[in-house]
Design an enzyme around this catalytic site. Structure first.
Site, PDB file in Angstrom:
ATOM      1  CG  ASP A  25      43.674  40.892  43.153  1.00  8.85           C
ATOM      2  OD1 ASP A  25      43.842  39.978  42.321  1.00  8.85           O
ATOM      3  OD2 ASP A  25      43.851  40.732  44.378  1.00  8.85           O
ATOM      4  CG  ASP A 119      45.152  36.655  39.890  1.00  6.71           C
ATOM      5  OD1 ASP A 119      46.367  36.895  39.880  1.00  6.71           O
ATOM      6  OD2 ASP A 119      44.575  36.126  40.864  1.00  6.71           O
ATOM      7  CD  GLU A 120      48.436  40.459  42.241  1.00  5.42           C
ATOM      8  OE1 GLU A 120      48.199  41.514  42.869  1.00  5.42           O
ATOM      9  OE2 GLU A 120      48.919  39.446  42.769  1.00  5.42           O
TER      10      GLU A 120
END
Length: 376
Positions: A25, A119-120
Site C-alpha cells: 500500500d 496505490d495498492e
C-alpha cells in the site's frame, strides 16, 4: 500484536504448504507524488482535491493527517481543522503512470499481482520465482526498489492470507512493514478494532458497537447464528475473518467492470447548455481513462445527482463495442437530452463505459522455482 520481524524469524517457522501473500500500500500516494514533484510542498500539509464549497479530499499528506484531515472529508471541514492546508488539483494521468511503474516492479517478483487501485495490490509469492527464499525479504526488496525508482514510500503486510496481509500493511504506516506468521493470525485479528476490517465501514462499525462488538475478539465470541441474524449474507465472512481465515486467492486476471469519470459541480447547474458543456468535459476525462486502460465496452451510462441528492441514470447498450470518442460523446449527449428538462438543478454528473472487453496483456505463466519459500 505483531511487530516487524526480520526474515530469520520466519525461515524456521512451521507452516509449509501455506500461501505467502504480500499486500503493498503506497503511503498517501497522490499527495506524496505531488510533494515529490513540487519541492515547495514537502513537509507541508497537502490535500489533493477541490477546495470549493463542495470539494472533497481525495487524499492528504501525513502532515495534514496530524490535524485530523482524511480522505473523503469535505474540503470545508479539512480547512477548518487545518487552516494552512494546501490544496492541489488531482493529476490522474501522472498517478496512473507511476502506478504502472510500481506494478512493473511487482511483476519482477511474481506474475500473481492483483491490483485493488492505483496505490495498492496483493502479491502471491508462494512460488519463489527468483529464488530469494523469504516472503519478508521479497517485500523489503520491493519497498526498496519503489523508493529508489519512484522516490515514494510504500508499506507492506506479509502473511498467509489476503485478509491479514491487508490489515498488516496498515499496521506500521508510513514506510513500514508488518509480518504476521502462521499461528499468529487469530491473536493478531483478536486485538484489532473491527472498524479496520475490510468491508466494515463507519456505519457497520457503529452497529457492531451497539451489539457489543468492538474488536476481533468480541466478534469471534459470537456464534454463526448470531452473526447471520444480525448481518445476513456477510455473516460467513465475519465469522472467518474473526478467526484469521481467508481462503480467497490472489487473482491476477481480476476483471475491470467499468471505466468512468464523474464531477461534483461547485454550484448546482440547471441550464441545459451548461450541462452539455460539462458533459463534454466528462466525456474527455472518461475517454482518456478508457484509452489508458485499453478497454472496449458496449454500454454507456449517464448518471446525474440532483440538488436533493435524487439520482437519475440513463444507459444505452450497443451490439458492438463503442468505436471511438465521437460515438461515445454522441451517446452521452443523447442520454442527457432524454432527461432534459430536469425537475431540479444538477450537483453531480458522471459517465461510464461498461460491459467491457479488455485488451490487457496476458500475465506470463507462473514459473515455479525448484526452491519453494521455506516460510517467510
Amino acid at each position: 500484536m505483531a511487530e516487524p520481524a526480520d526474515e530469520a524469524d520466519f525461515d524456521d517457522a512451521p507452516g509449509q504448504g501455506l500461501r505467502k501473500i504480500i499486500h503493498v500500500d503506497m503511503d498517501a500516494f497522490y499527495a506524496s507524488v505531488e510533494q515529490r514533484d513540487d519541492p515547495a510542498l514537502r513537509g507541508k500539509p497537502v490535500a489533493v482535491g477541490g477546495d470549493g464549497p463542495r470539494g472533497v479530499l481525495t487524499t492528504c499528506s501525513y502532515e495534514a493527517r496530524k490535524f485530523g484531515c482524511r480522505s473523503a472529508m469535505p474540503s470545508v471541514t479539512a480547512k477548518r481543522l487545518c487552516p494552512q492546508l494546501i490544496f492541489v488539483r488531482p493529476r490522474f494521468p501522472v498517478y496512473t503512470a507511476v502506478s504502472h511503474q510500481i506494478r512493473d516492479i511487482f511483476r519482477d517478483y511474481t506474475p500473481l499481482v492483483e491490483p485493488l487501485s492505483l496505490d495498492e495490490a496483493y502479491l502471491d509469492v508462494t512460488a519463489d520465482v527468483k529464488g530469494i527464499g523469504s516472503a519478508t525479504r521479497i517485500a523489503e526488496l520491493i519497498r526498496a526498489r519503489i523508493k529508489a525508482e519512484t522516490g515514494l514510500t510504500a508499506s507492506a503486510g506479509v502473511s498467509y492470507n489476503k485478509f491479514i496481509a491487508k490489515l498488516a500493511s496498515d499496521q506500521n504506516k508510513p514506510d513500514g512493514i508488518c509480518v504476521v506468521r502462521p499461528g499468529e493470525g487469530a491473536a493478531f485479528v483478536a486485538a484489532m478494532p473491527v472498524k479496520r476490517f475490510h468491508g466494515i465501514g463507519p456505519r457497520g462499525a457503529e452497529r457492531m458497537k451497539q451489539l457489543g462488538i468492538e474488536t476481533g475478539a468480541d466478534l469471534a465470541a459470537k456464534d454463526i447464528y448470531f452473526l447471520r441474524e444480525h448481518f445476513g449474507s456477510q455473516a460467513d465472512y465475519l465469522y472467518r475473518a474473526a478467526r484469521g481465515i481467508d481462503l480467497r486467492q490472489v487473482k491476477a486476471d481480476r476483471a475491470r467492470k467499468s471505466v468512468g469519470a464523474e464531477r461534483t459541480f461547485d454550484h448546482d447547474i440547471s441550464s441545459g447548455a451548461a450541462l452539455r458543456e460539462q458533459l463534454e468535459r466528462i466525456v474527455g476525462l472518461t475517454w482518456d481513462r478508457i484509452e489508458r486502460s485499453r478497454s472496449e465496452g458496449r454500454t454507456v451510462t449517464l448518471k446525474l445527482k440532483l440538488k436533493d441528492f435524487t439520482g437519475l441514470t440513463r444507459a444505452r447498450s450497443l451490439p458492438k463495442p463503442v468505436r471511438d470518442r465521437n460515438q461515445f460523446a454522441e451517446i452521452g449527449h443523447a442520454l442527457l437530452e432524454e432527461l432534459l428538462p430536469l425537475p431540479q438543478p444538477v450537483r453531480l454528473m458522471g459517465l461510464t463505459l461498461s460491459q467491457l472487453i479488455e485488451d490487457e496483456p496476458e500475465a506470463p505463466a507462473l514459473v515455479r522455482s525448484a526452491s519453494q519459500l521455506s516460510l517467510f
